[in-house]
Enzyme design. Sequence first.
Site, PDB file in Angstrom:
ATOM      1  N   ILE A  95      72.980  42.208   3.933  1.00  0.00           N
ATOM      2  CA  ILE A  95      72.859  43.506   4.627  1.00  0.00           C
ATOM      3  C   ILE A  95      71.438  43.683   5.157  1.00  0.00           C
ATOM      4  O   ILE A  95      70.485  43.529   4.400  1.00  0.00           O
ATOM      5  CB  ILE A  95      73.152  44.694   3.672  1.00  0.00           C
ATOM      6  CG1 ILE A  95      74.455  44.479   2.918  1.00  0.00           C
ATOM      7  CG2 ILE A  95      73.168  46.004   4.437  1.00  0.00           C
ATOM      8  CD1 ILE A  95      74.722  45.551   1.871  1.00  0.00           C
ATOM      9  N   LYS A 122      64.898  45.134  -6.520  1.00  0.00           N
ATOM     10  CA  LYS A 122      65.247  45.545  -5.157  1.00  0.00           C
ATOM     11  C   LYS A 122      64.841  47.000  -4.905  1.00  0.00           C
ATOM     12  O   LYS A 122      64.391  47.344  -3.811  1.00  0.00           O
ATOM     13  CB  LYS A 122      66.748  45.343  -4.946  1.00  0.00           C
ATOM     14  CG  LYS A 122      67.124  43.849  -4.979  1.00  0.00           C
ATOM     15  CD  LYS A 122      68.613  43.621  -5.157  1.00  0.00           C
ATOM     16  CE  LYS A 122      68.967  42.151  -5.142  1.00  0.00           C
ATOM     17  NZ  LYS A 122      70.321  41.868  -5.614  1.00  0.00           N
TER      18      LYS A 122
END
Length: 431
Positions: free
Chosen positions: A139, A208
């Site tokens: 993504i 992340k």
Amino acid sequence: MAKKEVVRIGLLGLGTVGFGVYKTLKLQLENMEAKTGSRIEIKRILVLKIADFADRVDDVAILTENADDILDDPEIDIVVEVIGGTKAAYEFQKKALLNGKHVVTANKDLVATEGHNLIEMASERGLDYSFEAAVAGGIPVIRPLRRCLAGNNITEILGIVNGTTNFILTKMAKENMSYQEALKIASELGYAEANPTSDVEGLDAARKVAIMASLAFHSDVRFKDVYHEGITSLTEDDIRNAGELGCVIKLMGVTRQIDGAVEAAVYPMLIPKDHMMASVEDSFNAVFIHGDAVDDVMLYGRGAGEMPTASAIVGDIFETVRNINNDCTGRLGSSVYRQLPIRPQEETVNKFFVRMRVPDRCGVLSEVVSVFAKNNVSINSVIQKIGLEKPDEAEIVITTEKISEKNFRHSLDELKALDSINEISSVIRVY
Ligand code: HSE
């Protein structure tokens, strides 16, 4: 400036992701020159043992066990680091930059700790340092945050950013699969880290979150700053209870900028079934970003696996090649320009679900409720079931309103000290 006829890559690592990059570049062979202006060639690949990887490549002579064959080769323009970990990877990346090579990496462990320094080091030397694959696999998240949404004050990012845990939770909820079986399949499919503890304990997602928070809030947020809980203590009972409340359980990464401080955390959360996050299943990831100008943005796609991750890496390679050909590498330095304080998790405000086992006798529910009331914890719902496991026991499930996490934790400590509580079975935050 004349275009470079051939841009040469040194690939560090030929595991799941490295092999994906090798295959994706082959699939792009016909179009890469038209897309980037150059032919892109993998010149050398670093592996641990050549014999173990010989059947993965067309020409075994490109394999090497010596990183310096890549890092010291003046013909190599771009080093793609996909070995993971922080120690050797850091040394390799640093040497690559010192030797004037652009770096592309999927290494979230390293970007979440040393990213800011490595980006600076690259841009000081006019080099590209790209890490799109470090967050949410295929993504596009890094580019949107650094470029497309740069005109916003971003205040919140919520995301399902670990494919392995999302796969496990989906299989447990929808197919009654056991945790162990689902984890085994996630590993076989190449979603899990070499050490899946990183996935299931929330460390991978926390890395992340640190990366996204740094980019979104222009403040250096590191892995150590992110509070994290994993999914290992979730049980089938939790999943069943969530279902009865009209929710599913997801491992969420949450980062907010509130009143001049950054909140950054990863924890399992009950998400109402009608929320878009609830329909993000299997290895899919999703990231919600709220900016003052754009309002809400949702990014969705495959968050893990060989080819989705390779897609992000090859995108970074192509961009670097274009930048080389347009003489504009190293343009995008670190976007950190301030240091906001990190708000400790217990000073945040959340909604909770708590499940407990109590003796089935008069007055227990009222005792529980008064502990919450005394600590200013406002209750949203109470469900009590008698004799679920033992005939003389009741299970109480309480959900709260948005309350101070400190007050809630204090209530739990008081409840644990009561004779009338057999066990606090689980505590999960609620969206
Ligand atoms: N182990 C990671 C995941 C891979 O499951 O999401 C992608 O970063």
